[in-house]
Scaffold this active site. Structure first.
Site, PDB file in Angstrom:
ATOM      1  N   ARG A  32      -9.456   7.928  -4.105  1.00 31.89           N
ATOM      2  CA  ARG A  32      -8.403   8.120  -5.108  1.00 31.89           C
ATOM      3  C   ARG A  32      -8.796   7.616  -6.489  1.00 31.89           C
ATOM      4  O   ARG A  32      -8.456   8.230  -7.506  1.00 31.89           O
ATOM      5  CB  ARG A  32      -7.122   7.422  -4.647  1.00 31.89           C
ATOM      6  CG  ARG A  32      -6.498   8.128  -3.469  1.00 31.89           C
ATOM      7  CD  ARG A  32      -5.313   7.372  -2.922  1.00 31.89           C
ATOM      8  NE  ARG A  32      -4.739   8.108  -1.800  1.00 31.89           N
ATOM      9  CZ  ARG A  32      -3.752   7.660  -1.044  1.00 31.89           C
ATOM     10  NH1 ARG A  32      -3.228   6.475  -1.288  1.00 31.89           N
ATOM     11  NH2 ARG A  32      -3.279   8.383  -0.050  1.00 31.89           N
ATOM     12  N   ARG A  61      -7.966   1.227  -2.228  1.00 34.45           N
ATOM     13  CA  ARG A  61      -7.567   1.507  -0.858  1.00 34.45           C
ATOM     14  C   ARG A  61      -7.841   2.962  -0.519  1.00 34.45           C
ATOM     15  O   ARG A  61      -7.649   3.843  -1.362  1.00 34.45           O
ATOM     16  CB  ARG A  61      -6.076   1.224  -0.678  1.00 34.45           C
ATOM     17  CG  ARG A  61      -5.543   1.585   0.675  1.00 34.45           C
ATOM     18  CD  ARG A  61      -4.107   1.176   0.831  1.00 34.45           C
ATOM     19  NE  ARG A  61      -3.173   1.982   0.057  1.00 34.45           N
ATOM     20  CZ  ARG A  61      -2.738   3.193   0.412  1.00 34.45           C
ATOM     21  NH1 ARG A  61      -3.159   3.769   1.515  1.00 34.45           N
ATOM     22  NH2 ARG A  61      -1.869   3.842  -0.345  1.00 34.45           N
ATOM     23  N   HIS A  97       0.588   4.169  -7.628  1.00 35.42           N
ATOM     24  CA  HIS A  97       0.992   4.407  -6.255  1.00 35.42           C
ATOM     25  C   HIS A  97       1.007   3.146  -5.392  1.00 35.42           C
ATOM     26  O   HIS A  97       1.868   2.989  -4.536  1.00 35.42           O
ATOM     27  CB  HIS A  97       0.022   5.427  -5.651  1.00 35.42           C
ATOM     28  CG  HIS A  97       0.355   5.858  -4.257  1.00 35.42           C
ATOM     29  ND1 HIS A  97       1.588   6.349  -3.917  1.00 35.42           N
ATOM     30  CD2 HIS A  97      -0.375   5.882  -3.119  1.00 35.42           C
ATOM     31  CE1 HIS A  97       1.593   6.654  -2.617  1.00 35.42           C
ATOM     32  NE2 HIS A  97       0.428   6.363  -2.108  1.00 35.42           N
ATOM     33  N   TYR A  98       0.037   2.260  -5.614  1.00 38.44           N
ATOM     34  CA  TYR A  98      -0.143   1.181  -4.642  1.00 38.44           C
ATOM     35  C   TYR A  98      -0.819  -0.004  -5.308  1.00 38.44           C
ATOM     36  O   TYR A  98      -1.660   0.161  -6.193  1.00 38.44           O
ATOM     37  CB  TYR A  98      -1.020   1.691  -3.494  1.00 38.44           C
ATOM     38  CG  TYR A  98      -1.187   0.714  -2.347  1.00 38.44           C
ATOM     39  CD1 TYR A  98      -0.267   0.696  -1.306  1.00 38.44           C
ATOM     40  CD2 TYR A  98      -2.251  -0.184  -2.315  1.00 38.44           C
ATOM     41  CE1 TYR A  98      -0.408  -0.199  -0.254  1.00 38.44           C
ATOM     42  CE2 TYR A  98      -2.400  -1.075  -1.256  1.00 38.44           C
ATOM     43  CZ  TYR A  98      -1.463  -1.075  -0.236  1.00 38.44           C
ATOM     44  OH  TYR A  98      -1.606  -1.957   0.807  1.00 38.44           O
ATOM     45  N   GLY A 106      -0.425  10.194   6.397  1.00 39.74           N
ATOM     46  CA  GLY A 106      -0.839   9.790   7.726  1.00 39.74           C
ATOM     47  C   GLY A 106      -1.368   8.382   7.808  1.00 39.74           C
ATOM     48  O   GLY A 106      -1.227   7.589   6.885  1.00 39.74           O
ATOM     49  N   GLY A 148      -6.730   6.323   1.356  1.00 41.27           N
ATOM     50  CA  GLY A 148      -5.504   6.926   1.850  1.00 41.27           C
ATOM     51  C   GLY A 148      -5.455   6.825   3.365  1.00 41.27           C
ATOM     52  O   GLY A 148      -6.471   6.974   4.033  1.00 41.27           O
ATOM     53  N   GLY A 196      12.122  -8.589   4.340  1.00 41.66           N
ATOM     54  CA  GLY A 196      11.670  -7.211   4.180  1.00 41.66           C
ATOM     55  C   GLY A 196      11.776  -6.466   5.500  1.00 41.66           C
ATOM     56  O   GLY A 196      11.277  -6.934   6.519  1.00 41.66           O
ATOM     57  N   ALA A 255       6.062   7.382   2.707  1.00 43.04           N
ATOM     58  CA  ALA A 255       4.655   7.685   2.974  1.00 43.04           C
ATOM     59  C   ALA A 255       4.575   9.048   3.640  1.00 43.04           C
ATOM     60  O   ALA A 255       5.414   9.398   4.455  1.00 43.04           O
ATOM     61  CB  ALA A 255       4.048   6.617   3.866  1.00 43.04           C
ATOM     62  N   VAL A 310      15.757 -10.256   6.845  1.00 40.08           N
ATOM     63  CA  VAL A 310      16.525 -10.154   5.613  1.00 40.08           C
ATOM     64  C   VAL A 310      15.954  -8.999   4.808  1.00 40.08           C
ATOM     65  O   VAL A 310      14.754  -8.957   4.560  1.00 40.08           O
ATOM     66  CB  VAL A 310      16.395 -11.460   4.793  1.00 40.08           C
ATOM     67  CG1 VAL A 310      16.972 -11.270   3.401  1.00 40.08           C
ATOM     68  CG2 VAL A 310      17.078 -12.609   5.509  1.00 40.08           C
TER      69      VAL A 310
END
Lengths: 586, 153, 249
Positions: free
Chosen positions: A291, A394, A359-360, A52, A396, A12, A49, A36
């Protein structure tokens, strides 16, 4: 078969992977590092993204506040030792990035500027206008170019982790240009492949985010932790799912329903201040709530019929008009560009239509505070990992910081590990690669198959949206589990049109579908087992948080059948579980 | 931290050298579609650039005539008069008119491009391009007026 | 959704290694005014011909993967709407001036080498702040280079450039713009190192200021301006080296 050998192998090339690569060189310049990546590193999804990156830097802020915000934001599912390490390491990592050239937006005195963000008591989000991820990724990528001990394998796809002697010692990877599969061996491997939002139909995530690394680790016997926690971002453009950053609200944008009402005030998120009030937007209040709560509020508004109907489903309005053209151009120009191009509205003159969008993934490969997994020699960082600092939701601007903090941590620790271990059992590693070559050849040569990739993918994504969306119940999740199990069988029978070796993107899609089914399976089965509502996991049949039973991480292990779900205690240090309060007071 | 620049190993990356080698060997067999010799016909913006570059041919031609004029002046009054007559002949007059037009075109396009090459910021935003272009025109007109005055007075 | 009979033709360039003739395939794709060319390609891949190969990822104009020639012009396919062309056919080809690997996928190695050659990273000078302190940089200093930092490496500018077309060694617009991005950064001290590359034969002086790189740039980077400014600086540096041969390098 010839193998490629390196000291450290990173899978990654996004923010976490590149930071890890530099960290290895910082720790020991003699180690040679391979990265890789299935795309050129600057194409990695870190690039998208916007808003911030959080770190305590201003004199009015404190580590304790950032820790409290993160832990309460996580609905107490974050490991507090990890959060504390994260918060204390964050500032030096962001300053390091500044020294590498990241074009942070500035105050008039030349110091870095910060902006407010959802769920944070104090403004601590560093930003580069509203293309923060783009600048972070390009700064990191360009910085890695000066490290000549780093060998990149751009457009190579990882297919299988190679293990011997109870250690992870490399990966079987396919060079997309030629289609050949080669064993890349290393003394330590770091997984930085990002999340898998593409298992959902409506997502901000790029095409490449198919959960490859999570699935690889899962197949190698490592647990995937807290996979049921999927974050819906409250403001995506209907239709495309393109993200409109939280910074739009951080700078003062408001959410309004079809009655012209700032509906968040009806959901325990505080009282709306007038848009021209000197205190607007107020931290941890209204539009600056977390969120999960904002996305849930949208669903309630939808049930009440307070949303707009459009060709791409329901939506509410994100209104930033009062900020004025010059301010919008200065602070959130990308919001304007995206709204204009893909939403058909100019936010200077019209409100932006938005709806919640996947989103995540808070969950991921089970790692500890050292970024190590339970498989020796395998480390993980970024969205593909779950330390966990994000718990059930999480905040933001914590994720970009997480890339740096835990990317660096993984790089350092992998470097130490690589100095203490060699590559062993090469024949075994090569024979595992041969197995993988056989598997892929079979997939490529399967003339008898009759399933289309797109069909299976569509069934999978709809099953997840219906069964594991913002509000869930046992019946829906059970149905999703059944569908995924069925798709597993059907996916053995794929038919490919493309038989060539060079850039066979149909073959890569088939491999990605296989990875995504692993992710989908862990999401649905973990969700079914968590009989409570916490953060982003809201169940209509168990609407309350249950700390007695479920103040625990879920661990999903791969088996020949449905995943085995186990649980593990959450690390609590200074902040005992409490009610999450937004809209004023702690 | 040591300077990474100083640790730059050779291109031969130890045991993995063959990897780069095979990639390199394969490269040249693939097609490379380019814009072709007629690139300047691919749209008006290309075409105007082509014309702008073409102007230099006429200006070069005119310079040859001009050098001839100086040579004639050096030889004597008779040669100079003959040469002037030649310059007034219809084909050369046409060439000179074209040269003047091309020179004007060249001048105007370059003046308009000046703000691209010189970027001056006032605070955070660039100053208006007019601030850079206008003085050029003023100087140009000024110098031209002086030359015309010298010729006709 | 529009009615089923409403379709738009796409003519797509195809190439597989070893193929010697130009090949195009034609597809009819449902016309949807919200769709971009990339959506049409995805439709073809998913439902018509799975063997079509192209790069894409973010589909929001920031990852830089999906640049292709659309009706002869380099564009990001995620930002080119079908409605700009409908009902006329759309011709999709790989980016010009790059070697073709497969269908719409081109070889990026050459560009990556050029990018690397201009040292696009911050080269530290003598006054590096301590590890717990940032460099001070005022908004005005930021504004000097900000525009050139917006390059997404999509390489559309290389496909629009007749110089890159005729002179494959030309360092090219995006790489030079990035060199300028660091040259103009108040924190950087590497200008002289980069000038060596920019002043070389394949550097800024190859550019004849066609300006098309800036016209096709999807992010308003204006590489043409960056190159002209680099020319000016390179000329000044050359003049300086004539006057003071031993300079304070």
């Amino acid at each position: 078969m010839r193998s490629i050998k390196h000291d450290i192998l990173i899978i990654g090339g996004g923010g976490a992977g590149l930071r890890a690569a530099i960290a290895v060189s910082q720790e020991n310049p003699d180690l040679d590092v391979a990265v890789v990546s299935k795309v050129y590193p600057m194409r990695s999804h870190t690039v998208a993204a916007e808003g911030g990156m959080a770190a305590v830097i201003k004199p009015n802020d404190s580590f304790e506040d950032h820790i409290y915000d993160t832990v309460s934001g996580s609905d107490w599912l974050a490991d507090q030792d990890a959060v504390e390490f994260f918060v204390r390491t964050a500032p030096s990592e962001l300053i390091q990035l500044e020294h590498w050239g990241c074009p942070w937006s500035r105050e008039s005195d030349g110091s870095v500027a910060v902006r407010p963000f959802g769920g944070m008591q104090i403004e601590r989000t560093w930003f580069a206008a509203d293309k923060t991820g783009f600048h972070v990724l390009h700064s990191l990528f360009q910085t890695t170019l000066k490290y000549r001990s780093l060998q990149r394998y751009d457009e190579w796809m990882a297919l299988r982790l190679l293990t011997h002697d109870g250690r992870c010692q490399g990966v079987a990877a396919m060079e997309l240009r030629t289609g050949r599969i080669v064993p890349i061996l290393a003394k330590a491997v770091i997984m930085c492949t990002g999340g898998g939002g593409r298992v959902f139909p409506f997502t901000t995530n790029a095409a490449i985010k198919t959960g490859d690394g999570m699935a690889l680790a899962y197949r190698a016997g490592v647990a995937l932790k807290d996979m049921e926690f999927v974050q819906y971002h409250p403001t995506g453009l209907p239709g495309t799912g393109i993200l409109i950053t939280e910074a739009a609200r951080g700078e003062g944008g408001i959410l309004v329903n079809n009655k012209g009402h700032r509906y968040l005030s009806d959901y325990d998120l505080g009282k709306p201040l007038p848009i021209d009030h000197h205190d607007h937007p107020k931290n941890r209040t209204m539009e600056l709530g977390p969120r999960d709560r904002l996305s849930q509020a949208f669903i309630h508004e939808q049930t009440k019929g307070n949303v707009f109907e459009g060709p791409h489903g329901t939506y509410v309005h994100l209104d930033v008009r009062h900020l004025g053209e010059s301010y919008i151009e200065k602070k959130i120009p990308f919001v304007r560009e995206l709204s204009n191009n893909y939403g058909g509205v100019d936010p200077v003159h019209e409100p932006i239509p938005v709806r919640p969008v996947v989103h995540y993934m808070m969950g991921g490969i089970d790692t500890d505070i050292e970024a190590a997994t339970t498989l020796p020699g395998l480390y993980a960082a970024g969205e593909c990992a779950c330390v966990s600092i994000n718990g059930a939701n999480r905040l933001g601007s914590n994720s970009l910081t997480e890339l740096l903090v835990f990317g660096a941590q993984a790089g350092r620790n992998a470097a130490i590990f690589a100095q203490q271990h060699g590559i062993s059992g090469e024949n075994d590693l090569l024979s595992q690669t041969q197995d993988e070559i056989n598997r892929i050849s079979e997939l490529l040569g399967n003339r008898a198959g009759d399933e289309k990739i797109a069909d299976l993918r569509n069934i999978m994504t709809s099953a997840l949206e219906e069964g594991a969306g913002i509000y869930r119940n046992a019946e829906g999740m059970q149905k999703a589990c059944t569908t995924i199990t069925e798709l597993r069988k059907r996916s053995k029978n794929l038919k490919l049109d493309d038989t060539s070796l060079s850039y066979n993107t149909e073959l890569t899609s088939a491999i990605e579908l296989d990875f995504m089914l692993d992710i989908a399976e862990t999401v649905t089965f973990s969700a079914l087992r968590r009989k409570e509502s916490r953060g982003s996991h809201q169940r209509t049949d168990f609407p309350e948080r249950d700390d007695d039973e479920f103040l625990k991480h879920s661990l999903a292990y791969n088996t020949d059948d449905a995943p085995r779900i186990e649980h593990k205690d959450v690390v609590i240090t200074n902040l005992p579980p409490a009610k999450r309060i937004y809209g004023g007071g702690k | 931290m040591t300077d990474p620049e100083k640790r730059r190993p050779s291109h031969n990356l130890h045991s993995n050298w063959w990897l780069n080698h095979t990639r390199y060997r394969q490269r040249d067999t693939r097609p490379r579609p380019d814009l072709g010799a007629t690139w300047w016909l691919r749209g008006s913006s290309y075409f105007f650039v082509f014309i702008r570059e073409l102007t230099s041919v006429f200006i070069a031609l005119y310079l040859i005539l001009f050098i001839g004029l100086i040579a004639a002046l050096y030889i004597g009054a008779e040669a100079y008069n003959d040469y002037m007559e030649l310059l007034w002949s219809p084909p050369l007059t046409v060439i000179q008119v074209f040269t003047l037009l091309f020179a004007l075109f060249h001048t105007v396009t370059w003046f308009n491009l000046t703000p691209k090459a010189v970027r001056i910021l006032k605070g955070e935003s660039p100053i208006s391009p007019l601030f850079l272009i206008t003085p050029l025109y003023i100087v140009w007109l000024g110098v031209s007026s002086i030359v015309l005055w010298m010729i006709f007075s | 959704m529009t009615v089923d009979t409403d379709r738009i033709p796409l003519k797509i360039s195809r190439y597989t290694e070893g193929q010697t003739t130009d090949g195009y395939d034609e597809y009819m794709v449902p016309y949807n005014e919200d769709w971009v060319v990339l959506d049409a390609l995805n439709y073809i891949k998913d439902y018509v011909d799975g063997s079509l190969a192209y790069r894409w990822s973010c589909r929001m104009g920031v990852c830089g993967s999906c640049g292709m020639m659309i009706n002869g012009k380099p564009k990001l396919t995620c930002s080119a709407f079908l409605s700009e062309y409908y009902p006329d056919p759309i011709v999709v080809e790989p980016l010009a001036n790059f070697r073709v690997e497969r269908d719409l996928i081109v070889d990026m190695d050459d560009f990556i080498h050029k990018l690397d050659s201009v040292k696009p990273w911050l080269i530290e000078g003598d006054s590096v702040p301590p590890a717990n302190r940032e460099y001070k940089q005022t908004p005005a200093q930021l504004a000097k280079y900000k525009q050139y930092s917006m390059c997404i490496n999509c390489t559309l500018c290389y496909s629009a450039c007749p110089v890159a077309s005729n002179e494959p060694e030309f360092v090219g617009p995006a790489a030079i713009a990035l060199a300028q991005r660091y040259n103009l950064d108040s924190r950087d001290s590497g200008k002289e190192q980069r000038l060596d590359v920019l002043m070389a034969n394949e550097g800024v002086w190859d550019c004849t200021f066609v300006g098309e790189c800036s016209n096709v740039c999807p992010k308003g980077v204006d590489p043409a301006a960056a190159i002209q400014q680099a020319k000016l600086e390179s000329a000044l540096a050359y003049a300086k080296s004539l006057i003071m041969p031993k300079g304070n390098k």
